[in-house]
Write a protein that holds these residues in place. Structure first.
Motif, PDB file in Angstrom:
ATOM      1  N   ALA A   1     -44.147 -53.456  78.813  1.00  0.00           N
ATOM      2  CA  ALA A   1     -42.884 -53.046  79.422  1.00  0.00           C
ATOM      3  C   ALA A   1     -43.055 -52.806  80.914  1.00  0.00           C
ATOM      4  N   ARG A   2     -42.036 -53.250  81.676  1.00  0.00           N
ATOM      5  CA  ARG A   2     -42.067 -53.063  83.128  1.00  0.00           C
ATOM      6  C   ARG A   2     -41.092 -51.974  83.513  1.00  0.00           C
ATOM      7  N   LEU A   3     -41.414 -51.311  84.600  1.00  0.00           N
ATOM      8  CA  LEU A   3     -40.529 -50.267  85.108  1.00  0.00           C
ATOM      9  C   LEU A   3     -39.937 -50.730  86.427  1.00  0.00           C
ATOM     10  N   LEU A   4     -38.624 -50.730  86.503  1.00  0.00           N
ATOM     11  CA  LEU A   4     -37.924 -51.036  87.743  1.00  0.00           C
ATOM     12  C   LEU A   4     -37.426 -49.725  88.336  1.00  0.00           C
ATOM     13  N   VAL A   5     -37.764 -49.463  89.558  1.00  0.00           N
ATOM     14  CA  VAL A   5     -37.373 -48.225  90.227  1.00  0.00           C
ATOM     15  C   VAL A   5     -36.363 -48.570  91.305  1.00  0.00           C
ATOM     16  N   LEU A   6     -35.201 -47.967  91.207  1.00  0.00           N
ATOM     17  CA  LEU A   6     -34.145 -48.183  92.195  1.00  0.00           C
ATOM     18  C   LEU A   6     -33.904 -46.878  92.932  1.00  0.00           C
ATOM     19  N   PRO A   7     -34.532 -46.693  94.080  1.00  0.00           N
ATOM     20  CA  PRO A   7     -34.343 -45.426  94.810  1.00  0.00           C
ATOM     21  C   PRO A   7     -33.152 -45.504  95.758  1.00  0.00           C
ATOM     22  N   ALA A   8     -32.483 -44.374  95.910  1.00  0.00           N
ATOM     23  CA  ALA A   8     -31.443 -44.291  96.935  1.00  0.00           C
ATOM     24  C   ALA A   8     -32.103 -44.348  98.305  1.00  0.00           C
ATOM     25  N   GLY A   9     -31.375 -44.909  99.257  1.00  0.00           N
ATOM     26  CA  GLY A   9     -31.960 -45.068 100.580  1.00  0.00           C
ATOM     27  C   GLY A   9     -32.309 -43.753 101.238  1.00  0.00           C
ATOM     28  N   ALA A  10     -31.554 -42.714 100.928  1.00  0.00           N
ATOM     29  CA  ALA A  10     -31.785 -41.421 101.564  1.00  0.00           C
ATOM     30  C   ALA A  10     -32.820 -40.587 100.827  1.00  0.00           C
ATOM     31  N   ALA A  11     -33.290 -41.073  99.681  1.00  0.00           N
ATOM     32  CA  ALA A  11     -34.319 -40.320  98.952  1.00  0.00           C
ATOM     33  C   ALA A  11     -35.600 -40.279  99.782  1.00  0.00           C
ATOM     34  N   THR A  12     -36.390 -39.246  99.545  1.00  0.00           N
ATOM     35  CA  THR A  12     -37.623 -39.098 100.317  1.00  0.00           C
ATOM     36  C   THR A  12     -38.753 -39.910  99.679  1.00  0.00           C
ATOM     37  N   THR A  13     -39.749 -40.189 100.479  1.00  0.00           N
ATOM     38  CA  THR A  13     -40.916 -40.899  99.965  1.00  0.00           C
ATOM     39  C   THR A  13     -41.593 -40.092  98.862  1.00  0.00           C
ATOM     40  N   GLN A  14     -41.553 -38.774  98.997  1.00  0.00           N
ATOM     41  CA  GLN A  14     -42.162 -37.931  97.964  1.00  0.00           C
ATOM     42  C   GLN A  14     -41.483 -38.152  96.611  1.00  0.00           C
TER      43      GLN A  14
END
Lengths: 142, 134
Positions: A104-117
């Motif tokens: 299984a693969r994980l796709l991560v969709l972060p919001a642009g304003a989310a922090t790198t942490q």
């Protein structure tokens, strides 16, 4: 004509005390100003993993395993299938999925304003859960 | 009866040993302390417990929370940075590219930078993290 030549007095070596003073001052300076960080790394681009299908332009059917999507909101909250989960709960869910489907693969969709942490937290949870393939999604905006 | 008294003068070798040890420690702290000076702005790496050991060598790209960029400690712009990385890639002497990104930097800027670096063909690109908060 005989010129008197200055003779260096014997036994008057270069004084070492000022040298030691300067070195001790430098030593204390670097001891105080140095900071120590235990640094690790997380691979972001690795050509060795390119045998896996890329996330961009790929569909879930193309993958060897099922695709799982996690969104990272701007406030750092992790959203899994419409529900906000804690990192611990997300880790349990991912571990259960990987047990059923090791590919299984994980796709991560972060919001642009989310922090790198916040993004690294997801990668950390995925790694701990045993997910082998993680792809980051980026929405190309204007 | 006359007893011989030992000389009270300290031997001259003592200060030489002190200088040796001090030089050794001085060089040690010089080398170790250089890591902190690799960016013109403060960079607190994100915390991750599952990171791999970070080997030395390669180029270091730093990013501040305001998305300011630096390449090997020198402030730069994204276009110049990408051009420099592309030059190293084409020369074939890029061992590794380290992204030293502040934990509070927006993901938008990080992913845009990673996408630009990916187009240069740079590999491997790694994100610097720390297992313990500084």
């Amino acid at each position: 004509m005989r010129l008197a030549r200055g003779t260096a007095p014997r036994g008057s070596a270069i004084p070492l005390t000022p040298l030691v003073d300067v070195m001790l001052i430098l030593l204390v300076f670097f001891m105080v100003t140095s900071t120590y960080l235990n640094l690790d790394m997380i691979p972001m681009i690795d050509r060795a993993e390119e045998d896996m299908p890329p996330a961009r332009g790929a569909t879930a059917g193309d993958a060897a395993g099922a695709a799982m999507l996690v969104r990272v909101r701007a406030d750092g909250a992790l959203v899994w299938q419409g529900r906000v989960l804690t990192p611990e709960a997300l880790g349990e869910v991912l571990a259960a999925r990987v047990t059923e489907d090791p590919g299984a693969r994980l796709l991560v969709l972060p919001a642009g304003a989310a922090t790198t942490q916040a993004l690294v937290r997801v990668l950390d949870v995925a790694q701990a859960a045993g997910v082998r393939a993680v792809n980051l999604l980026r929405l190309d905006g204007p | 009866m006359r007893l011989s008294r030992s000389s009270r003068r300290a031997p001259a070798e003592t200060i030489v040993a002190l200088i040796d040890v001090t030089f050794f420690l001085l060089v040690f702290f010089l080398l170790v302390g250089r890591l902190d000076a690799s960016a013109p702005f403060e960079v607190i790496p994100p915390i991750a417990t599952s990171g791999e050991s970070l080997p030395a060598g390669g180029m270091t790209v730093s990013m501040s929370p305001a998305a300011d960029l630096a390449l090997d400690g020198q402030p730069t712009e994204r276009a110049a940075l990408v051009a420099a990385v592309r030059g190293r890639v084409e020369a074939g002497d890029l061992e590794r590219l380290r992204l030293n990104v502040h934990a509070d930097a927006p993901v938008r800027d990080l992913l845009a930078l990673v996408a630009a670096l990916e187009e240069t063909g740079a590999t491997p690109v790694v994100l610097v993290v720390t297992p313990t908060p500084p």
